[in-house]
Scaffold this active site. Structure first.
Site, PDB file in Angstrom:
ATOM      1  N   SER A  86      -4.874  -5.119  11.212  1.00 47.90           N
ATOM      2  CA  SER A  86      -4.689  -4.764  10.097  1.00 47.90           C
ATOM      3  C   SER A  86      -6.287  -4.068   9.418  1.00 47.90           C
ATOM      4  O   SER A  86      -6.576  -4.673   9.372  1.00 47.90           O
ATOM      5  CB  SER A  86      -3.332  -6.159   8.966  1.00 47.90           C
ATOM      6  OG  SER A  86      -3.495  -5.560   7.835  1.00 47.90           O
ATOM      7  N   LYS A 146       8.958 -11.095  10.109  1.00 44.87           N
ATOM      8  CA  LYS A 146      10.185 -10.531   8.102  1.00 44.87           C
ATOM      9  C   LYS A 146      11.340 -11.111   8.170  1.00 44.87           C
ATOM     10  O   LYS A 146      11.909 -11.927   6.779  1.00 44.87           O
ATOM     11  CB  LYS A 146       9.645  -9.111   8.185  1.00 44.87           C
ATOM     12  CG  LYS A 146       8.713  -8.411   8.080  1.00 44.87           C
ATOM     13  CD  LYS A 146       8.134  -6.873   7.756  1.00 44.87           C
ATOM     14  CE  LYS A 146       7.021  -6.973   7.703  1.00 44.87           C
ATOM     15  NZ  LYS A 146       6.709  -5.141   7.023  1.00 44.87           N
ATOM     16  N   ASP A 156       8.565  -4.207   0.918  1.00 48.24           N
ATOM     17  CA  ASP A 156       9.014  -2.325   1.619  1.00 48.24           C
ATOM     18  C   ASP A 156       9.856  -1.371   2.019  1.00 48.24           C
ATOM     19  O   ASP A 156       9.491   0.030   1.580  1.00 48.24           O
ATOM     20  CB  ASP A 156       9.202  -3.231   3.195  1.00 48.24           C
ATOM     21  CG  ASP A 156       8.016  -3.334   4.065  1.00 48.24           C
ATOM     22  OD1 ASP A 156       6.466  -3.280   3.848  1.00 48.24           O
ATOM     23  OD2 ASP A 156       7.974  -4.560   4.685  1.00 48.24           O
ATOM     24  N   ALA A 195      15.023  -1.658  13.702  1.00 46.25           N
ATOM     25  CA  ALA A 195      15.740  -2.360  13.143  1.00 46.25           C
ATOM     26  C   ALA A 195      15.061  -4.087  13.019  1.00 46.25           C
ATOM     27  O   ALA A 195      16.032  -4.828  12.839  1.00 46.25           O
ATOM     28  CB  ALA A 195      17.589  -2.753  14.438  1.00 46.25           C
ATOM     29  N   GLY A 209      12.259  -5.938  10.327  1.00 46.24           N
ATOM     30  CA  GLY A 209      12.256  -6.328   9.047  1.00 46.24           C
ATOM     31  C   GLY A 209      11.556  -4.815   8.004  1.00 46.24           C
ATOM     32  O   GLY A 209      12.189  -4.267   7.396  1.00 46.24           O
ATOM     33  N   ALA A 210      10.917  -4.127   9.155  1.00 47.24           N
ATOM     34  CA  ALA A 210      10.573  -2.476   8.176  1.00 47.24           C
ATOM     35  C   ALA A 210      12.126  -2.003   8.552  1.00 47.24           C
ATOM     36  O   ALA A 210      12.288  -1.134   7.766  1.00 47.24           O
ATOM     37  CB  ALA A 210       9.283  -2.084   8.578  1.00 47.24           C
ATOM     38  N   TYR A 215       0.871   2.730  10.727  1.00 45.87           N
ATOM     39  CA  TYR A 215      -0.648   3.461  10.021  1.00 45.87           C
ATOM     40  C   TYR A 215      -1.472   3.787  10.760  1.00 45.87           C
ATOM     41  O   TYR A 215      -2.595   3.877   9.748  1.00 45.87           O
ATOM     42  CB  TYR A 215      -0.716   2.822   8.142  1.00 45.87           C
ATOM     43  CG  TYR A 215      -0.937   2.246   8.054  1.00 45.87           C
ATOM     44  CD1 TYR A 215      -2.109   1.493   8.685  1.00 45.87           C
ATOM     45  CD2 TYR A 215      -0.229   0.582   8.106  1.00 45.87           C
ATOM     46  CE1 TYR A 215      -2.743   0.084   8.085  1.00 45.87           C
ATOM     47  CE2 TYR A 215      -0.823  -0.792   8.072  1.00 45.87           C
ATOM     48  CZ  TYR A 215      -1.236  -1.026   8.096  1.00 45.87           C
ATOM     49  OH  TYR A 215      -1.588  -2.513   7.993  1.00 45.87           O
ATOM     50  N   GLY A 228       2.904   6.747   7.459  1.00 51.53           N
ATOM     51  CA  GLY A 228       2.952   5.241   6.799  1.00 51.53           C
ATOM     52  C   GLY A 228       1.705   4.657   6.218  1.00 51.53           C
ATOM     53  O   GLY A 228       1.702   3.514   5.090  1.00 51.53           O
TER      54      GLY A 228
END
Length: 513
Positions: free
Chosen positions: A245, A294, A332, A370, A372-373, A459, A480
């Site tokens: 991250s 998420k 998001d 499929a 959270g994002a 990303y 991203g």
């Protein structure tokens, strides 16, 4: 003798070198990277003569801790250990560290007499199950009773959920306390130690990756732990994995730019439900939620924003100051869909086309992932009038999401052959192509010719293989990183209860990521 400033937290690094020359070279590097104290680990050296202690004391450019663990794996004898520690005390080294067992046998008071400039650190390794405040308190009292000036605890933990008793001891201890939760799940024991009163923080040299230890440069430049106060609000990324991250770089710099008293840290979490049951203190004011939590994190919230509830996933949780309740949000969805829409509109303008409706309306929106994002993208695309087609390695999850958005789920192995029309939209919401597997792509290059726009939620790296190959075949691409910027802006507003420094945050990401 180099003076120690006891009014500020000390940034230290352990020098585990074979020779004195390597020790001195590493010390110079540590000083350049922001350390204001070093630990000479004599148990790592090729110890031959007591004069080595004199040599290092006479040539050191920083205050130092002289330590020697006689039970090291190198097999040094106990007499060498005691010989080194006594000599360091005789020469009035700033700090001399000894194991609890050694300190119990030695008469510390005798060696401290008339050596007021030396402080004795008594250390203990705790590896007997989940630490409790009672167990740690009893140990600290015993160590203090034998004359410790500073107490150091290295504590084996199985989970980030084991850390609150450590923070409590840092707050309550009547003598200076160093507490290290060993391993990657204990990282925040170092990052947050100064907030709770920790005496010293350990960092690693250079880009060397050491589990549980941030680098010295990140302690100085990203987290600025020397500025932490008891009332500093803690925010963090709840995820697994978490090391990739860039959130700490962005949010910590933005906090300082906005003059907000907060710190943002990575939190490696295995059991998200247990995490939120454990971290209930108001100090922990807000959280980003990442892979794979998420969806599960939504059940941990006391209240959930309607958009996040319809999506079935949260990426942001705020602890409401007035009552301590956890409120879940999803930034998001708007971040990803607005980034895609803006890119499509820009493409339309270049073609001389303008429309008041969403450029996604009527489009086939092919989605991989499929989680959270993926759920955020699916619901966002559906709300804009797109026809959503979902592929996921777990077909049942794809089916469930497709049912929720009145879309279609197809087996993952059919993705490469799915080609009903040209001008479709492709969105990757899986981890395919993320570092360290950046050579991977969810689609072969030839299959990308059917898509007008390709979006990649990954990303790291910024320019994934998927985006490179999509651009090669003439598709519009959205990184991203753009979604990351937009969702982070939304999170920052929720974290601070105010505006986000948008231009500053965007420039920071584009310059440093």
């Amino acid at each position: 003798m180099v003076a120690v400033d006891h009014n500020h937290v000390l940034l230290c690094t352990q020098l585990e070198c074979k020779t004195m020359e390597e020790m001195l070279t590493s010390m110079d590097q540590a000083k350049a990277e922001g350390a204001n104290i070093v630990e000479f680990c004599f148990d790592s050296m090729n110890f031959t003569n007591i004069s080595q202690v004199d040599y290092l004391i006479n040539r050191k450019a920083l205050p130092a801790i002289f330590s020697y663990r006689f039970n090291s794996p190198h097999g040094e004898c106990k007499s060498n250990c005691i010989q080194v520690l006594k000599r360091a005390l005789d020469l009035e080294a700033e700090f001399v560290e000894m194991d609890y067992e050694v300190a119990s046998e030695m008469s510390i008071g005798e060696y401290k007499y008339n050596r007021s400039r030396s402080k004795v650190i008594v250390s203990s390794y705790v590896n007997d199950g989940k630490p409790s405040t009672e167990k740690l308190g009893d140990l600290i009292a015993s160590m203090q009773s034998i004359g410790a000036d500073v107490i150091k605890l290295e504590i084996a933990v199985d989970s980030i959920n084991d850390l609150p008793p450590i923070f409590q001891m840092l707050t309550l201890c009547q003598v200076p306390l160093i507490a290290i939760a060993v391993g990657s799940r204990g990282l925040i024991s170092q990052l947050l130690g100064p907030k709770f009163g920790g005496f010293l923080v350990y960092g690693s040299l250079g880009s060397k990756s050491v589990a549980g230890f941030p680098t010295l440069s990140s302690l100085r430049q990203v987290y600025k732990v020397e500025n932490l106060k008891a009332d500093t609000k803690v925010f963090g990324l709840v995820s697994n994995p978490v090391g990739h991250s860039k959130g700490p770089i962005l949010h910590n710099h933005a906090f300082r730019h906005a003059r907000y008293n907060g710190i943002y840290v990575p939190m490696l979490v295995d059991d998200v439900k247990e995490f939120f049951k454990t971290y209930t203190a108001t100090d922990f004011a807000g959280f980003s939620v990442g892979i794979p939590h998420k969806e599960a994190a939504m059940a941990c919230c006391d209240e959930v924003h309607p958009l996040a509830k319809s999506i079935g996933a949260v990426n942001t949780i705020i602890r409401r100051p007035m009552d301590g309740k956890l409120i879940g949000y999803n930034t998001d969805c708007d971040a990803s869909i607005s980034a895609i829409e803006d890119a499509l509109r820009e493409r339309q303008v270049c073609k001389g086309v303008a429309s008041d409706t969403s450029p996604l309306a009527g489009k086939i929106f092919v989605l991989v992932g499929a989680g959270g994002a993926g759920r955020a993208l699916a619901f966002g695309a559906k709300n804009k009038g797109a026809r959503v087609v979902i592929f996921n390695r777990n077909y049942e999850r794809a089916q469930a999401l497709a049912h929720a958005v009145s879309g279609e789920a197809l087996p993952y192995e059919c993705l490469h052959k799915f080609y009903p029309e040209n001008g479709m939209i492709f969105a990757n919401a899986s981890a395919i192509g993320m570092e360290p597997n950046s050579n991977e792509s969810p689609l072969p290059k030839d299959a990308l010719k059917a898509y007008e726009l390709v979006f990649d939620a990954v990303y790291t790296p910024r320019n994934t293989r998927l985006l490179q190959e999509a651009k090669d075949v003439g598709a519009c691409v959205v990184s991203g990183i753009e979604m990351f910027i937009r969702q982070a802006l939304g999170q920052f507003r929720l974290f601070t209860g105010g505006l986000a420094p948008e231009v500053y945050m965007r420039n920071l990401v584009l310059e440093q990521f």
